[in-house]
Design a protein around this motif. Structure first.
Motif, PDB file in Angstrom:
ATOM      1  N   GLU A 148     -73.059  88.684  25.863  1.00 49.88           N
ATOM      2  CA  GLU A 148     -73.949  89.583  24.955  1.00 49.88           C
ATOM      3  C   GLU A 148     -72.876  89.667  23.762  1.00 49.88           C
ATOM      4  O   GLU A 148     -73.382  89.892  22.678  1.00 49.88           O
TER       5      GLU A 148
ATOM      6  N   THR B  10     -80.909  87.210  26.281  1.00 50.80           N
ATOM      7  CA  THR B  10     -81.051  88.409  27.211  1.00 50.80           C
ATOM      8  C   THR B  10     -81.712  87.847  28.544  1.00 50.80           C
ATOM      9  O   THR B  10     -81.174  88.238  29.614  1.00 50.80           O
TER      10      THR B  10
ATOM     11  N   TRP C  66     -80.418  87.650  32.426  1.00 50.69           N
ATOM     12  CA  TRP C  66     -80.761  88.646  33.454  1.00 50.69           C
ATOM     13  C   TRP C  66     -81.380  87.713  34.514  1.00 50.69           C
ATOM     14  O   TRP C  66     -81.225  88.223  35.813  1.00 50.69           O
TER      15      TRP C  66
ATOM     16  N   GLN D 199     -84.134  93.828  24.871  1.00 53.30           N
ATOM     17  CA  GLN D 199     -83.405  92.719  24.458  1.00 53.30           C
ATOM     18  C   GLN D 199     -82.143  92.741  23.316  1.00 53.30           C
ATOM     19  O   GLN D 199     -82.449  93.002  22.263  1.00 53.30           O
ATOM     20  N   TYR D 200     -81.117  92.261  23.795  1.00 56.19           N
ATOM     21  CA  TYR D 200     -79.995  92.317  23.046  1.00 56.19           C
ATOM     22  C   TYR D 200     -79.861  91.155  22.125  1.00 56.19           C
ATOM     23  O   TYR D 200     -79.526  91.404  20.965  1.00 56.19           O
TER      24      TYR D 200
END
Lengths: 311, 416
Positions: free
Chosen positions: B344, B53, B57, B48-49
């Motif tokens: 991100e 996230t 995805w 998990q950035y």
């Protein structure tokens, strides 16, 4: 991992005694005991055995088995220079937390045993640290003590006790003591309630008889109450020793970012071996040592203190 | 009561047996399914950035599954705290995901678990990666990792505080930084000079910034070399900063993320930050008057610590290779890839991405530093343990001498 291994196996003292009939009875009971035994084997003995097995294997950092390692993993433990300090920390941690917890709980239980207005409310309050998650309680204290934005630190500076915020959680010894304080706080509810339950099994006529014979409050407590409290005290102490010895979350939160090993116990060291050094096999070896230590401590406790003696 | 207990035990035991059967069945599903021309399932494990996230995805997977109706992708998102434990457990249990997103790939490559990168992406995709990143993803001449996102470090400084201390230019050399840090501490305003996070969170990054800046490296190409004259000089400089009071108190136990918040609040004048730090300042304290400059080095020549995270494909079932290739090509197609990197807030690792990124201006300071980026020697199998040792030991320079701390870390590296 280790917690399942150190859970005491169920005793079998309720089996019928004596000769052939005993074996026959056991055989008859087996279908009924079977599922329980299977469960115990599955969640206690298998993981513990597997851990013992891995402690004699050479595992890569991702858990690939590279063959037998003999005693190499144990030898690496002995060569680990910080081990004496970590063992000393472990002793201080267990003895300190358990002794303070039990003493405070004895006082609290005595207090809660008396009838007074609002007793129900006070009893409920004492359960709170038990109901809250340990990680949550610890994190609250951790943030409170933060030197940059912690309110406890700010308070100590505002009332003039400190000139500037102090890194309670940033230095090994104060952080370790803080963690011990939290461990006592979260251990109090269980211990107090166990002792309170013990106190309530003591019949009032025993106390009245002591009074009639002219024993003062302190003498009554030492000569009558405390000996009768022995079984409850034994349960509270043994369970606390095991819990405190294996406790990870409090130290992980409070001392996790402190460099070096000055604030580690054997349990947190196991995790450093896995997470930082990537040595699953050495960690297994230390887990076995950990298991043997807690076993030895409890045996010594049972032998020396004889908590189960009935006299 | 006793009856109830045994009944419960029996139920649980029966449950255990049933679950055990379940494990056996699983394997058949995966293998048999695609052989008969049915659907293939890909397991994707990612860290998990940010809070967004998972949604990001999900979007990428939805668009992929629309184009490839015979492939299903199972997404598993784990926190950075846990993902290393999770993947280790999965590999140990023989249940490795098909595709993994993580920082280091070499351990898996050494254990012979991965596809070479060019087996799982098309030639076009493979040729689009920037050379420096491909080089960093190579082990023994074979590329195993697909460079996915990059990050670099730069010095963030509070312009107001520097002006207050009479400093007009951001520090470029170690001496400048020491002078600036001491001058700011001398102001007596409660603002600390330089924020040095040597807590266990990311001490290896902070240390690398200074050792790289003094011409040091962590490897001689073969072994891990921690205890070298260059590294010692850099770590002694770090200790000098601490001893001179130019840093915040107790740097040894300060973690990076909470410390950057203190910089953002304005109580630390200088700190090394990352591209996402820009967004954090915008969100948390837009009034902060700050600038970005290259990290100060011993002689002022630019060097930065580059970090690349990788995608990698595990060789679980050979019949999944096509599906994996389809997914990875989809991910690295310019639009999809940029939607990930830009949302991100990282730097792209592909040539088309570097041209197309929406953040070119915003990250200009970082993109300019990328050619001078040096990386962790993450292909060295002893690096993971060295990184762990740096994280848990280097903070001791606060109280011990630099040489003995480096010797301890070298010993851990030699032990790995």
């Amino acid at each position: 991992m280790t917690t399942t291994a150190t859970r005491p196996a169920s005793r079998s003292s309720d089996r019928p005694r004596g000769g052939r009939s005993r074996w026959a009875a056991t055989a008859r009971a087996l279908p009924w005991l079977g599922p329980t035994l299977l469960l115990v084997a599955g969640v206690v003995f298998f993981p513990a055995g597997y851990m013992a097995w891995t402690s004699f294997r050479d595992l890569s950092q991702f858990g690939i088995d590279n063959g037998p390692a003999g005693l190499d993993n144990y030898a690496r433990l002995l060569e680990f220079t910080a081990l004496p300090r970590v063992l000393l920390n472990t002793v201080v941690w267990v003895v300190g937390v358990v002794v303070v917890t039990v003493l405070l709980s004895l006082a609290l239980a005595q207090f809660l045993d008396k009838a007074f207005p609002g007793r129900r409310f006070v009893r409920l309050t004492i359960i709170v640290p038990w109901a809250a998650s340990v990680v949550m309680t610890t994190t609250v204290v951790y943030y409170g003590l933060d030197p940059f934005y912690g309110i406890i630190n700010a308070f100590l500076v505002d009332v003039g006790l400190l000139d500037q915020p102090y890194g309670f959680t940033r230095n090994a010894v104060p952080a370790f003591l803080t963690a011990m304080g939290i461990a006592v706080f979260v251990s109090l509810p269980f211990t107090t309630y166990t002792l309170l339950a013990g106190l309530q099994t003591i019949p009032t006529d025993v106390r009245e008889a002591a009074q009639m014979d002219g024993a003062g409050p302190w003498a009554t407590y030492r000569r009558i109450i405390l000996p009768l409290l022995r079984p409850a005290l034994a349960v509270a102490t043994i369970i606390n020793i095991i819990n405190v010895f294996n406790s990870l979350p409090i130290l992980a939160v409070i001392t996790g970012s402190i460099p070096g090993y000055n604030a580690d116990t054997t349990t947190t060291l196991i995790f450093k071996f896995i997470r930082a050094d990537r040595q699953i096999d050495t960690a297994s070896a230390l887990s076995i040592v950990n298991f043997l230590i807690v076993l030895a401590v409890i045996l010594v406790y049972l032998k020396v203190v004889k908590p189960m003696r009935e006299d | 009561m006793r009856r109830l207990v045994s009944l419960t035990a029996a139920t649980v035991a029966a449950g255990l047996v049933l679950t055990a059967c379940g494990f056996g069945g699983d394997d058949d599903d995966g293998g048999g399914g695609s052989a008969s021309g049915g659907s293939t399932t890909l397991d994707l494990l990612v860290p998990q950035y940010s809070d967004g996230t998972t949604a990001l995805w999900d979007e990428i997977i939805a668009s992929f599954e629309e184009a490839n109706p015979d492939i299903t992708v199972n997404l598993e998102v784990q926190s950075w705290d846990n993902i290393n434990d999770v993947i280790r457990t999965k590999v140990q249990a023989g249940e490795a995901p098909d595709i993994l997103n993580i920082d280091a790939f070499s351990g898996f490559a050494k254990d012979d678990l991965l596809y070479p990168a060019d087996d799982v992406v098309s030639e076009d995709t493979f040729g689009d990666f920037q050379e420096s990143f491909v080089e960093n993803a190579t082990l023994d001449g074979t590329v195993y990792g697909l460079p996915m996102i990059a990050s670099a470090r730069a010095l963030f400084y509070n312009e107001d505080v520097l002006a207050q201390a009479g400093i007009t230019e951001p520090p470029a050399t170690w001496d400048d930084l020491l002078a600036a840090g001491t001058a700011i501490a001398g102001l007596g305003t409660g603002v600390f000079g330089y924020g040095m996070p040597l807590g266990s969170e990311e001490a290896q990054a902070e240390t690398s910034i200074w050792t790289f800046g003094g011409g040091g490296t962590w490897t001689d190409g073969d072994a891990i070399t921690v205890d070298t004259p260059e590294n010692l000089a850099a770590v002694e400089f770090m200790k000098q900063l601490i001893d001179a009071g130019a840093t915040q108190p107790d740097p040894g136990a300060t973690d990076r993320t909470p410390m950057l918040d203190v910089f953002i609040q304005g109580s630390i004048a200088m700190a090394v930050g990352l591209p996402p730090t820009i967004g954090q300042i915008e969100e948390r304290n837009p009034a902060l008057n700050y600038g970005i400059a290259p990290v100060p080095t011993q002689d002022g020549s630019p060097v930065t610590l580059g970090v690349a995270d990788h995608l990698m494909a595990f060789r679980n079932d050979d019949d999944k290779q096509e599906a994996i290739t389809a997914f990875l090509d989809h991910f690295f197609s310019t639009d999809v890839y940029l939607s990930f990197v830009d949302t991100e807030g990282f730097l792209p690792t592909t040539k088309s991405g570097a041209e197309g990124t929406a953040n070119a201006e915003r990250f200009a300071d970082f993109l300019a530093l990328l050619p001078d980026a040096q990386f962790y020697p993450s292909t060295n199998e002893a690096w993971a343990a060295t990184q762990g040792a740096l994280q848990s030991l280097v903070g001791q320079i606060q109280t011990q001498d630099a040489a003995s701390v480096l010797q301890q870390i070298q010993a851990s590296a030699d032990n790995a």
